[in-house]
Design an enzyme around this catalytic site. Sequence first.
Site, PDB file in Angstrom:
ATOM      1  N   GLY A  20       0.816  -1.216   0.000  1.00 15.62           N
ATOM      2  CA  GLY A  20       0.000   0.000   0.000  1.00 15.62           C
ATOM      3  C   GLY A  20       0.849   1.265   0.000  1.00 15.62           C
ATOM      4  O   GLY A  20       0.367   2.331   0.385  1.00 15.62           O
ATOM      5  N   GLU A  23      -0.708   3.651  -2.598  1.00 14.19           N
ATOM      6  CA  GLU A  23      -1.994   4.159  -2.075  1.00 14.19           C
ATOM      7  C   GLU A  23      -1.748   5.232  -1.017  1.00 14.19           C
ATOM      8  O   GLU A  23      -2.422   6.266  -1.000  1.00 14.19           O
ATOM      9  CB  GLU A  23      -2.798   3.020  -1.434  1.00 14.19           C
ATOM     10  N   SER A  57      -1.697   2.575  -8.381  1.00 14.93           N
ATOM     11  CA  SER A  57      -1.549   1.518  -7.376  1.00 14.93           C
ATOM     12  C   SER A  57      -2.059   0.195  -7.951  1.00 14.93           C
ATOM     13  O   SER A  57      -2.734   0.173  -8.976  1.00 14.93           O
ATOM     14  CB  SER A  57      -2.345   1.864  -6.120  1.00 14.93           C
ATOM     15  N   HIS A  58      -1.770  -0.911  -7.255  1.00 14.54           N
ATOM     16  CA  HIS A  58      -2.244  -2.219  -7.713  1.00 14.54           C
ATOM     17  C   HIS A  58      -3.762  -2.290  -7.693  1.00 14.54           C
ATOM     18  O   HIS A  58      -4.348  -3.153  -8.328  1.00 14.54           O
ATOM     19  CB  HIS A  58      -1.648  -3.327  -6.834  1.00 14.54           C
ATOM     20  N   GLU A  89       8.324   4.856  -6.542  1.00 16.11           N
ATOM     21  CA  GLU A  89       9.281   3.883  -7.095  1.00 16.11           C
ATOM     22  C   GLU A  89      10.720   4.386  -6.991  1.00 16.11           C
ATOM     23  O   GLU A  89      11.483   4.348  -7.962  1.00 16.11           O
ATOM     24  CB  GLU A  89       8.943   3.569  -8.572  1.00 16.11           C
ATOM     25  N   GLN A  91      13.313   3.217  -5.808  1.00 17.13           N
ATOM     26  CA  GLN A  91      14.394   2.242  -6.046  1.00 17.13           C
ATOM     27  C   GLN A  91      14.896   2.241  -7.490  1.00 17.13           C
ATOM     28  O   GLN A  91      15.947   1.702  -7.778  1.00 17.13           O
ATOM     29  CB  GLN A  91      13.955   0.832  -5.636  1.00 17.13           C
ATOM     30  N   CYS A 186       8.292 -17.531   4.723  1.00 13.87           N
ATOM     31  CA  CYS A 186       7.824 -18.123   3.466  1.00 13.87           C
ATOM     32  C   CYS A 186       8.627 -17.618   2.261  1.00 13.87           C
ATOM     33  O   CYS A 186       8.386 -18.052   1.136  1.00 13.87           O
ATOM     34  CB  CYS A 186       6.340 -17.828   3.261  1.00 13.87           C
TER      35      CYS A 186
HETATM   36  P1  ADP Z   1       2.610  -0.964  -3.316  1.00 12.60           P
HETATM   37  O1  ADP Z   1       2.844   0.337  -4.012  1.00 12.60           O
HETATM   38  O2  ADP Z   1       3.141  -1.020  -1.907  1.00 12.60           O
HETATM   39  O3  ADP Z   1       3.075  -2.141  -4.139  1.00 12.60           O
HETATM   40  P2  ADP Z   1      -0.211  -0.450  -3.824  1.00 12.60           P
HETATM   41  O4  ADP Z   1      -0.549   0.765  -3.024  1.00 12.60           O
HETATM   42  O5  ADP Z   1       0.024  -0.260  -5.305  1.00 12.60           O
HETATM   43  O6  ADP Z   1       1.033  -1.189  -3.141  1.00 12.60           O
HETATM   44  O7  ADP Z   1      -1.340  -1.545  -3.712  1.00 12.60           O
HETATM   45  C1  ADP Z   1      -1.864  -1.997  -2.492  1.00 12.60           C
HETATM   46  C2  ADP Z   1      -3.082  -2.867  -2.831  1.00 12.60           C
HETATM   47  O8  ADP Z   1      -2.639  -4.109  -3.385  1.00 12.60           O
HETATM   48  C3  ADP Z   1      -3.914  -3.293  -1.642  1.00 12.60           C
HETATM   49  O9  ADP Z   1      -4.846  -2.303  -1.232  1.00 12.60           O
HETATM   50  C4  ADP Z   1      -4.650  -4.514  -2.213  1.00 12.60           C
HETATM   51  O10 ADP Z   1      -5.797  -4.101  -2.919  1.00 12.60           O
HETATM   52  C5  ADP Z   1      -3.662  -5.062  -3.244  1.00 12.60           C
HETATM   53  N1  ADP Z   1      -3.017  -6.336  -2.890  1.00 12.60           N
HETATM   54  C6  ADP Z   1      -2.704  -7.309  -3.769  1.00 12.60           C
HETATM   55  N2  ADP Z   1      -2.064  -8.338  -3.173  1.00 12.60           N
HETATM   56  C7  ADP Z   1      -1.950  -8.026  -1.866  1.00 12.60           C
HETATM   57  C8  ADP Z   1      -1.342  -8.660  -0.710  1.00 12.60           C
HETATM   58  N3  ADP Z   1      -0.728  -9.846  -0.810  1.00 12.60           N
HETATM   59  N4  ADP Z   1      -1.385  -8.013   0.471  1.00 12.60           N
HETATM   60  C9  ADP Z   1      -2.008  -6.830   0.579  1.00 12.60           C
HETATM   61  N5  ADP Z   1      -2.591  -6.171  -0.465  1.00 12.60           N
HETATM   62  C10 ADP Z   1      -2.570  -6.755  -1.673  1.00 12.60           C
HETATM   63  P1  TMP Z   2       5.520  -1.630  -6.151  1.00 15.37           P
HETATM   64  O1  TMP Z   2       6.336  -1.586  -4.899  1.00 15.37           O
HETATM   65  O2  TMP Z   2       4.789  -0.370  -6.430  1.00 15.37           O
HETATM   66  O3  TMP Z   2       4.635  -2.822  -6.210  1.00 15.37           O
HETATM   67  O4  TMP Z   2       6.520  -1.744  -7.379  1.00 15.37           O
HETATM   68  C1  TMP Z   2       7.775  -2.354  -7.290  1.00 15.37           C
HETATM   69  C2  TMP Z   2       8.434  -2.422  -8.659  1.00 15.37           C
HETATM   70  O5  TMP Z   2       9.791  -2.853  -8.452  1.00 15.37           O
HETATM   71  C3  TMP Z   2       7.807  -3.417  -9.635  1.00 15.37           C
HETATM   72  O6  TMP Z   2       7.856  -2.884 -10.973  1.00 15.37           O
HETATM   73  C4  TMP Z   2       8.732  -4.618  -9.581  1.00 15.37           C
HETATM   74  C5  TMP Z   2      10.092  -3.985  -9.283  1.00 15.37           C
HETATM   75  N1  TMP Z   2      11.042  -4.826  -8.533  1.00 15.37           N
HETATM   76  C6  TMP Z   2      12.344  -4.969  -9.039  1.00 15.37           C
HETATM   77  O7  TMP Z   2      12.686  -4.419 -10.084  1.00 15.37           O
HETATM   78  N2  TMP Z   2      13.249  -5.736  -8.342  1.00 15.37           N
HETATM   79  C7  TMP Z   2      12.932  -6.353  -7.169  1.00 15.37           C
HETATM   80  O8  TMP Z   2      13.809  -7.009  -6.582  1.00 15.37           O
HETATM   81  C8  TMP Z   2      11.586  -6.201  -6.658  1.00 15.37           C
HETATM   82  C9  TMP Z   2      11.202  -6.855  -5.358  1.00 15.37           C
HETATM   83  C10 TMP Z   2      10.685  -5.424  -7.380  1.00 15.37           C
HETATM   84 MG    MG Z   3       3.669   1.095  -5.746  1.00 15.34          MG
HETATM   85 ZN    ZN Z   4       4.259 -16.496   5.321  1.00 18.68          ZN
END
Ligand code: ADP
Ligand code: TMP
Ligand code: MG
Ligand code: ZN
Length: 199
Positions: A20, A23, A57-58, A89, A91, A186
Site C-alpha cells: 500500500g 496508495e 496503485s495495484h 518507485e 528504487q 515463506c
Molecule cells: P505498493 O505500491 O506497496 O506495491 P499499492 O498501493 O500499489 O502497493 O497496492 C496496495 C493494494 O494491493 C492493496 O490495497 C490490495 O488491494 C492489493 N493487494 C494485492 N495483493 C496483496 C497482498 N498480498 N497483500 C495486501 N494487499 C494486496
Molecule cells: P511496487 O512496490 O509499487 O509494487 O513496485 C515495485 C516495482 O519494483 C515493480 O515494478 C517490480 C520492481 N522490482 C524490481 O525491479 N526488483 C525487485 O527485486 C523487486 C522486489 C521489485
Molecule cells: Mg507502488
Molecule cells: Zn508467510
Amino acid sequence: MKKIHRKGRIEVITGPMYAGKTEELIRRIRRAQFANEKIVVFKPAVDDRYAESEVVSHDNSRTKSINIVNSIDILNHVDEYTDVVAIDELQFFDDDIVDVVEQLASQNIRVIVSGLDMNFRGDPFHPIPELLSLAEEVDKLTAVCVVCHADATRTQRIVNKRPARYDDPEILVGATESYEARCRHCHSVPGKPKNKLSK
Ligand code: ADP
Ligand code: TMP
Ligand code: MG
Ligand code: ZN
C-alpha cells in the site's frame, strides 16, 4: 522575533510490494491538494507498468505524474512556490536521487518518497536505506503473505513458476505475474549465500 515556518522535510513510505505504498503516497498527495498546496509528482520513466504519466496503485488508484530519466531533472520542475514533492518507485532512480531529495528539503519543500526497502533477494534496495536514515518520518508498511497470511515484509520474485535465483538481475518491472508478498519465513531465494552464523 518573527517565527519562520520551516516545512522542508523528508517522509519515506516503504515496505514490500502490495503493502500500500502507492496508495499511501496518493492519499498524502490528495490531502495536500485539499490544502491548496502546490504539489509536483514524479516517477521514474522505467516504470511503464500501468500507465506512462500516472502513478498507479495495484488497486487502480491513480494520479498524474512527470516521468523522470535522470533524477537531477526533478529540480527543473520545482520553483519557489512548490510546497510538496512526491516521488514513487524510488528504487529505480540513479544515485543522485539522495542529493536531490536532500536539496529539495533544504529548499523548504516537503518531500514524500515511496519505494521498496528490500529487493527480491531480501537484501537492502539502494537508495531507500540511505533515505531511511536521513528522513524525518518513516512508515514501513506490510502486505499479506500469500502463503501463510501473516504480515509480509518481503517480495518473492517468481520466474517460470519457480522462485528466482539470487544471481538474477535486481531490476525487473512487474506485478502479480512475477511477484508475491511473503513473510520472512515463506520467502525463499535459491543460491543466496548463507548467513555465516547459520548452521
Ligand atoms: P505498493 O505500491 O506497496 O506495491 P499499492 O498501493 O500499489 O502497493 O497496492 C496496495 C493494494 O494491493 C492493496 O490495497 C490490495 O488491494 C492489493 N493487494 C494485492 N495483493 C496483496 C497482498 N498480498 N497483500 C495486501 N494487499 C494486496
Ligand atoms: P511496487 O512496490 O509499487 O509494487 O513496485 C515495485 C516495482 O519494483 C515493480 O515494478 C517490480 C520492481 N522490482 C524490481 O525491479 N526488483 C525487485 O527485486 C523487486 C522486489 C521489485
Ligand atoms: Mg507502488
Ligand atoms: Zn508467510
